[in-house]
Design an enzyme around this catalytic site. Structure first.
Site, PDB file in Angstrom:
ATOM      1  CB  SER A  94      -0.907   0.012   1.242  1.00  0.00           C
ATOM      2  OG  SER A  94      -0.114  -0.034   2.414  1.00  0.00           O
ATOM      3  CB  SER A 101      17.646  -6.930   4.626  1.00  0.00           C
ATOM      4  OG  SER A 101      18.472  -6.632   5.700  1.00  0.00           O
ATOM      5  CE1 TYR A 111      13.397  -1.045  10.006  1.00  0.00           C
ATOM      6  CE2 TYR A 111      15.667  -0.303   9.714  1.00  0.00           C
ATOM      7  CZ  TYR A 111      14.435  -0.633   9.175  1.00  0.00           C
ATOM      8  OH  TYR A 111      14.235  -0.557   7.808  1.00  0.00           O
ATOM      9  CE  LYS A 157      14.174  -4.099   7.789  1.00  0.00           C
ATOM     10  NZ  LYS A 157      13.132  -4.646   6.896  1.00  0.00           N
TER      11      LYS A 157
HETATM   12  N1  LIG Z   1      12.422   3.590   3.075  1.00  0.00           N
HETATM   13  C1  LIG Z   1      13.650   3.272   3.339  1.00  0.00           C
HETATM   14  O1  LIG Z   1      14.546   4.130   3.325  1.00  0.00           O
HETATM   15  C2  LIG Z   1      14.006   1.850   3.679  1.00  0.00           C
HETATM   16  C3  LIG Z   1      15.365   1.518   3.751  1.00  0.00           C
HETATM   17  C4  LIG Z   1      15.719   0.215   4.054  1.00  0.00           C
HETATM   18  C5  LIG Z   1      14.746  -0.750   4.239  1.00  0.00           C
HETATM   19  N2  LIG Z   1      13.427  -0.404   4.173  1.00  0.00           N
HETATM   20  C6  LIG Z   1      12.445  -1.472   4.411  1.00  0.00           C
HETATM   21  O2  LIG Z   1      11.516  -1.483   3.351  1.00  0.00           O
HETATM   22  C7  LIG Z   1      10.294  -2.054   3.792  1.00  0.00           C
HETATM   23  C8  LIG Z   1       9.141  -1.159   3.348  1.00  0.00           C
HETATM   24  O3  LIG Z   1       9.249   0.103   3.986  1.00  0.00           O
HETATM   25  P1  LIG Z   1       8.861   1.472   3.274  1.00  0.00           P
HETATM   26  O4  LIG Z   1      10.025   2.370   3.428  1.00  0.00           O
HETATM   27  O5  LIG Z   1       8.286   1.238   1.953  1.00  0.00           O
HETATM   28  O6  LIG Z   1       7.771   1.986   4.337  1.00  0.00           O
HETATM   29  P2  LIG Z   1       6.255   2.454   4.182  1.00  0.00           P
HETATM   30  O7  LIG Z   1       6.106   3.373   3.041  1.00  0.00           O
HETATM   31  O8  LIG Z   1       5.852   2.921   5.535  1.00  0.00           O
HETATM   32  O9  LIG Z   1       5.488   1.082   3.842  1.00  0.00           O
HETATM   33  C9  LIG Z   1       5.351   0.076   4.796  1.00  0.00           C
HETATM   34  C10 LIG Z   1       4.365  -0.974   4.313  1.00  0.00           C
HETATM   35  O10 LIG Z   1       4.329  -2.028   5.290  1.00  0.00           O
HETATM   36  C11 LIG Z   1       2.974  -2.285   5.630  1.00  0.00           C
HETATM   37  N3  LIG Z   1       2.885  -2.756   7.017  1.00  0.00           N
HETATM   38  C12 LIG Z   1       3.372  -2.168   8.141  1.00  0.00           C
HETATM   39  N4  LIG Z   1       3.098  -2.922   9.230  1.00  0.00           N
HETATM   40  C13 LIG Z   1       2.428  -4.025   8.758  1.00  0.00           C
HETATM   41  C14 LIG Z   1       1.881  -5.176   9.371  1.00  0.00           C
HETATM   42  N5  LIG Z   1       1.926  -5.392  10.702  1.00  0.00           N
HETATM   43  N6  LIG Z   1       1.271  -6.120   8.585  1.00  0.00           N
HETATM   44  C15 LIG Z   1       1.194  -5.917   7.258  1.00  0.00           C
HETATM   45  N7  LIG Z   1       1.682  -4.850   6.611  1.00  0.00           N
HETATM   46  C16 LIG Z   1       2.294  -3.905   7.369  1.00  0.00           C
HETATM   47  C17 LIG Z   1       2.237  -0.957   5.403  1.00  0.00           C
HETATM   48  O11 LIG Z   1       0.882  -1.252   5.105  1.00  0.00           O
HETATM   49  P3  LIG Z   1      -0.402  -0.734   5.944  1.00  0.00           P
HETATM   50  O12 LIG Z   1       0.108   0.295   6.947  1.00  0.00           O
HETATM   51  O13 LIG Z   1      -1.309  -0.157   4.897  1.00  0.00           O
HETATM   52  O14 LIG Z   1      -0.928  -1.972   6.583  1.00  0.00           O
HETATM   53  C18 LIG Z   1       2.957  -0.442   4.166  1.00  0.00           C
HETATM   54  O15 LIG Z   1       2.374  -0.970   2.993  1.00  0.00           O
HETATM   55  C19 LIG Z   1      10.411  -2.198   5.309  1.00  0.00           C
HETATM   56  O16 LIG Z   1      10.708  -3.548   5.622  1.00  0.00           O
HETATM   57  C20 LIG Z   1      11.595  -1.300   5.652  1.00  0.00           C
HETATM   58  O17 LIG Z   1      12.266  -1.732   6.816  1.00  0.00           O
HETATM   59  C21 LIG Z   1      13.037   0.875   3.907  1.00  0.00           C
END
Ligand SMILES: NC(=O)c1ccc[n+]([C@@H]2O[C@H](COP(=O)([O-])OP(=O)(O)OC[C@H]3O[C@@H](n4cnc5c(N)ncnc54)[C@H](OP(=O)(O)O)[C@@H]3O)[C@@H](O)[C@H]2O)c1
Length: 269
Positions: A14, A130, A144, A148
């Protein structure tokens, strides 16, 4: 079978990285099932299913709902997650458990739920999102990072166990990307009145500057598509800004003390 027509399940579709991955693969011709807790908010061309990765029942229902349509799940992208911030000393056990519940046990739950189907169908790909925080322990994001690192260890083990069944496992280690992660971040309750408050604030300010410069997550989607097209993907891939992609090789090749000094200077801690 070409990628077109194959079925994939992407958790957390989402928003942010998961949404970009789901949209990209749908355009490539995959049949994409995306999840979010509400079952809404996915991009065009993606069939959304409600799934809270914290819940056994919810995960079982979501995997069955995807499989019932096609009889197979060719790939799973474990992406759903959020970030807990705060010093280790300030982190209550309940706060740490909530973080592990989604970011580690959520990945384990989803993986266990798809493995029987992948085994019986003769293979599949599992891509676990990750982080750079899975490469080194990021200050004020210690739990966090721990989640990971746990995903990294589990993925390495699963890669070896599942290979004889034709199942390929890969890790993606993104640097900063512009998503909703910062706005969904939870800060530990004890942070405000903490001995670490000044250092935490300094770190957070610095982090916010990096995040403001961060690119949109399309490169992660392109990388995931490349991994899925590879019958023998590597164990891990980094993606993001050059200076962040360099952290993995620096950690592997530099003496530990020098690596830590560079990290301290870069993060101003
Ligand atoms: N953005 C970065 O810089 C970055 C860097 C390294 C790694 N990551 C990793 O990338 C992944 C995605 O993060 P993002 O940056 O895209 O964040 P985001 O925009 O906040 O998206 C997070 C997604 O996870 C879902 N979610 C959260 N808790 C959940 C749960 N308990 N059950 C099911 N779905 C859940 C949310 O859906 P709903 O809230 O709609 O349920 C949303 O779709 C994460 O694992 C994060 O650690 C991100």
């Amino acid at each position: 079978m070409t990628d077109a027509g194959k079925t994939i399940l992407v958790t957390g579709a989402s928003s942010g990285i998961g949404r970009a991955v789901a949209a990209h693969l749908a355009k490539d011709g995959w049949r994409v099932f995306g999840t979010s807790r509400s079952g809404r908010g996915g991009p065009e061309g993606v069939e959304m299913i409600a799934c809270d990765v914290d819940s056994d029942d919810s995960v079982t229902r979501a995997v069955s709902a995807a499989a019932v349509h096609t009889g197979r799940i060719d790939a799973l992208v474990n992406n759903a997650g959020w970030a807990l911030m705060g010093a280790i000393e300030d982190t209550a056990i309940a706060e740490a458990k909530a973080q592990m519940e989604t970011n580690f046990f959520g990945v384990l739950r989803m993986t266990r739920a798809v493995l029987p189907l992948m085994r019986t169908q003769g293979g599949g790909h599992i891509v676990n999102i990750s982080s750079l925080s899975g490469v080194f322990g990021t200050p004020f994001s210690g739990v966090y990072s721990a989640a990971k690192f746990a995903v990294e260890g589990m993925s390495e083990a699963l890669r070896l166990e599942a290979r004889p069944f034709g199942i390929r496992v890969a890790l993606v280690e993104p640097g900063d990307f512009r998503t909703n992660l910062p706005s969904m971040r939870r800060t530990v309750a004890a942070a405000a009145a903490s001995e670490y408050a000044a250092a935490f604030q300094r770190f957070h300010k610095n982090q916010a500057k990096d995040e403001a410069k961060a690119p949109l997550p399309e490169p992660v989607a392109v990388l995931v598509a490349k991994i899925l097209a590879d019958p023998n993907p590597r164990a891990r891939y980094s993606v993001g800004m050059f200076t962040q992609r360099m952290v993995g090789p620096l950690k592997r090749f530099l003496p530990g003390a020098l690596f830590e000094a560079i990290i301290r200077a870069a993060l101003k801690v």
